[in-house]
Scaffold this active site. Sequence first.
Site, PDB file in Angstrom:
ATOM      1  N   GLU A  87       0.844  -1.192   0.000  1.00 33.93           N
ATOM      2  CA  GLU A  87       0.000   0.000   0.000  1.00 33.93           C
ATOM      3  C   GLU A  87       0.884   1.248   0.000  1.00 33.93           C
ATOM      4  O   GLU A  87       1.815   1.357   0.775  1.00 33.93           O
ATOM      5  CB  GLU A  87      -0.936  -0.047   1.228  1.00 33.93           C
ATOM      6  CG  GLU A  87      -1.768   1.182   1.468  1.00 33.93           C
ATOM      7  CD  GLU A  87      -2.540   1.688   0.257  1.00 33.93           C
ATOM      8  OE1 GLU A  87      -3.266   0.928  -0.394  1.00 33.93           O
ATOM      9  OE2 GLU A  87      -2.393   2.901  -0.057  1.00 33.93           O
ATOM     10  N   LEU A  88       0.544   2.147  -0.898  1.00 34.54           N
ATOM     11  CA  LEU A  88       1.342   3.365  -1.086  1.00 34.54           C
ATOM     12  C   LEU A  88       1.134   4.379   0.029  1.00 34.54           C
ATOM     13  O   LEU A  88       2.064   5.057   0.450  1.00 34.54           O
ATOM     14  CB  LEU A  88       0.939   3.987  -2.435  1.00 34.54           C
ATOM     15  CG  LEU A  88       1.714   5.180  -2.937  1.00 34.54           C
ATOM     16  CD1 LEU A  88       3.195   4.848  -3.105  1.00 34.54           C
ATOM     17  CD2 LEU A  88       1.142   5.635  -4.284  1.00 34.54           C
ATOM     18  N   ASN A 120       5.717   1.592  -3.052  1.00 36.04           N
ATOM     19  CA  ASN A 120       5.139   1.839  -4.361  1.00 36.04           C
ATOM     20  C   ASN A 120       5.277   0.545  -5.157  1.00 36.04           C
ATOM     21  O   ASN A 120       6.330   0.236  -5.699  1.00 36.04           O
ATOM     22  CB  ASN A 120       5.886   2.970  -5.051  1.00 36.04           C
ATOM     23  CG  ASN A 120       5.247   3.335  -6.381  1.00 36.04           C
ATOM     24  OD1 ASN A 120       4.591   2.507  -7.023  1.00 36.04           O
ATOM     25  ND2 ASN A 120       5.426   4.562  -6.796  1.00 36.04           N
ATOM     26  N   LEU A 140      -7.492  -5.193  -6.649  1.00 34.41           N
ATOM     27  CA  LEU A 140      -8.910  -4.970  -6.388  1.00 34.41           C
ATOM     28  C   LEU A 140      -9.215  -3.474  -6.387  1.00 34.41           C
ATOM     29  O   LEU A 140      -8.622  -2.718  -5.605  1.00 34.41           O
ATOM     30  CB  LEU A 140      -9.289  -5.608  -5.037  1.00 34.41           C
ATOM     31  CG  LEU A 140      -9.670  -7.099  -5.065  1.00 34.41           C
ATOM     32  CD1 LEU A 140      -8.678  -7.965  -5.809  1.00 34.41           C
ATOM     33  CD2 LEU A 140      -9.884  -7.639  -3.667  1.00 34.41           C
ATOM     34  N   ASP A 143      -6.809   2.301  -8.673  1.00 39.58           N
ATOM     35  CA  ASP A 143      -7.099   3.688  -9.058  1.00 39.58           C
ATOM     36  C   ASP A 143      -7.252   3.766 -10.577  1.00 39.58           C
ATOM     37  O   ASP A 143      -6.440   3.215 -11.317  1.00 39.58           O
ATOM     38  CB  ASP A 143      -5.960   4.609  -8.595  1.00 39.58           C
ATOM     39  CG  ASP A 143      -5.918   4.710  -7.075  1.00 39.58           C
ATOM     40  OD1 ASP A 143      -6.985   4.551  -6.448  1.00 39.58           O
ATOM     41  OD2 ASP A 143      -4.828   4.945  -6.523  1.00 39.58           O
ATOM     42  N   THR A 218     -13.195  -6.332   0.219  1.00 34.53           N
ATOM     43  CA  THR A 218     -12.468  -5.099   0.581  1.00 34.53           C
ATOM     44  C   THR A 218     -13.422  -3.955   0.880  1.00 34.53           C
ATOM     45  O   THR A 218     -14.600  -3.984   0.532  1.00 34.53           O
ATOM     46  CB  THR A 218     -11.526  -4.651  -0.557  1.00 34.53           C
ATOM     47  OG1 THR A 218     -12.315  -4.358  -1.714  1.00 34.53           O
ATOM     48  CG2 THR A 218     -10.490  -5.700  -0.877  1.00 34.53           C
ATOM     49  N   GLU A 219     -12.855  -2.944   1.480  1.00 33.70           N
ATOM     50  CA  GLU A 219     -13.629  -1.766   1.865  1.00 33.70           C
ATOM     51  C   GLU A 219     -14.197  -1.070   0.621  1.00 33.70           C
ATOM     52  O   GLU A 219     -15.339  -0.631   0.608  1.00 33.70           O
ATOM     53  CB  GLU A 219     -12.730  -0.810   2.660  1.00 33.70           C
ATOM     54  CG  GLU A 219     -12.372  -1.309   4.060  1.00 33.70           C
ATOM     55  CD  GLU A 219     -11.557  -2.604   4.132  1.00 33.70           C
ATOM     56  OE1 GLU A 219     -10.853  -2.943   3.163  1.00 33.70           O
ATOM     57  OE2 GLU A 219     -11.645  -3.294   5.174  1.00 33.70           O
TER      58      GLU A 219
HETATM   59  N1  SAM Z   1      -7.804  -2.705  -2.983  1.00 38.40           N
HETATM   60  C1  SAM Z   1      -8.408  -1.866  -1.961  1.00 38.40           C
HETATM   61  C2  SAM Z   1      -9.888  -2.095  -1.870  1.00 38.40           C
HETATM   62  O1  SAM Z   1     -10.432  -2.780  -2.751  1.00 38.40           O
HETATM   63  O2  SAM Z   1     -10.521  -1.601  -0.915  1.00 38.40           O
HETATM   64  C3  SAM Z   1      -8.092  -0.372  -2.189  1.00 38.40           C
HETATM   65  C4  SAM Z   1      -8.658   0.235  -3.431  1.00 38.40           C
HETATM   66  S1  SAM Z   1      -8.208   1.966  -3.595  1.00 38.40           S
HETATM   67  C5  SAM Z   1      -9.313   2.575  -4.780  1.00 38.40           C
HETATM   68  C6  SAM Z   1      -6.648   1.862  -4.451  1.00 38.40           C
HETATM   69  C7  SAM Z   1      -5.489   1.720  -3.485  1.00 38.40           C
HETATM   70  O3  SAM Z   1      -4.282   1.511  -4.202  1.00 38.40           O
HETATM   71  C8  SAM Z   1      -5.273   2.946  -2.630  1.00 38.40           C
HETATM   72  O4  SAM Z   1      -5.257   2.560  -1.276  1.00 38.40           O
HETATM   73  C9  SAM Z   1      -3.925   3.493  -3.093  1.00 38.40           C
HETATM   74  O5  SAM Z   1      -3.213   4.147  -2.071  1.00 38.40           O
HETATM   75  C10 SAM Z   1      -3.251   2.220  -3.554  1.00 38.40           C
HETATM   76  N2  SAM Z   1      -2.181   2.439  -4.538  1.00 38.40           N
HETATM   77  C11 SAM Z   1      -2.239   3.222  -5.646  1.00 38.40           C
HETATM   78  N3  SAM Z   1      -1.084   3.163  -6.331  1.00 38.40           N
HETATM   79  C12 SAM Z   1      -0.271   2.322  -5.636  1.00 38.40           C
HETATM   80  C13 SAM Z   1       1.066   1.869  -5.824  1.00 38.40           C
HETATM   81  N4  SAM Z   1       1.786   2.279  -6.863  1.00 38.40           N
HETATM   82  N5  SAM Z   1       1.592   1.027  -4.911  1.00 38.40           N
HETATM   83  C14 SAM Z   1       0.861   0.611  -3.846  1.00 38.40           C
HETATM   84  N6  SAM Z   1      -0.405   1.010  -3.622  1.00 38.40           N
HETATM   85  C15 SAM Z   1      -0.971   1.859  -4.499  1.00 38.40           C
END
Ligand code: SAM
Length: 245
Positions: A87-88, A120, A140, A143, A218-219
Amino acid sequence: NDASFDVPAHPDEYDWSRHYPAFYARQGTDGASEHISVPVEAQPSNVPASVQTQQPEVKFVDVGCGFGGLLVKLAPLYPDTLMLGMELRDKVSEYVRERILALREQSSPQYSNIACLRTNAQKYLIHYFRKGQLTKLFFLFPDPHFKAGTHRRRIISRAQLADYAYLLAPGGILYTITDVPELGQWMREKADAHPLFVRMSDEELAADLAACLLDKATEEGQKVARNSGLTLRSVYRRIEAPASL
Ligand code: SAM
């Protein structure tokens, strides 16, 4: 700020025991998986390194795990499998770590097989795992990066898929789900075009425990479900490279 990430130069340099202390302690005391250090050069190439070294190692990765709902659901289903959320966001990854610690305290020895790392994943995934190490990779509700100029930041792309194919063992599974139709089409298009990924049928997915969790574990999935949003799930099996590749 990437400088605050603890990125190993090579997967072998990373100390996973700090993320899974009870799991490692258990493996050590029953003697089943004690680390036997065999120099890589001395290992026969047709035996997976996990078997050669018998080190417990991460097999499932949830990329962009958000608040960690999937890991929490998977942990008791695969109690002997180490899983990692990447998680970023700093605060979010800290929340997941605390959530896991609390669950471990309440329900020991459960949840000793899940952990969350702030990194990242797009940039550094390849630093943490060896070729063919992983058996499941989850994306899941990633973004969407709607604007054309930011499409290269999408987590499923031609270049990234090459990394995912490298990290997944043949037979391993790549899971995606989204409620953004354009992104769903994009992910399908990219993965369908990749020679090492074959989309799994609905019949196959009905028999796959993890695939059945994608929409609501997931949330983000729960939020989409509350709003009666439609989701598109695309799941791929990593196949053996044909001799011609
Ligand atoms: N998968 C989770 C869910 O279904 O509830 C989170 C979905 S959220 C829309 C997208 C997540 O991806 C965010 O928490 C964001 O911080 C993370 N994220 C985006 N780019 C990332 C990266 N390069 N490395 C790790 N995490 C990343």
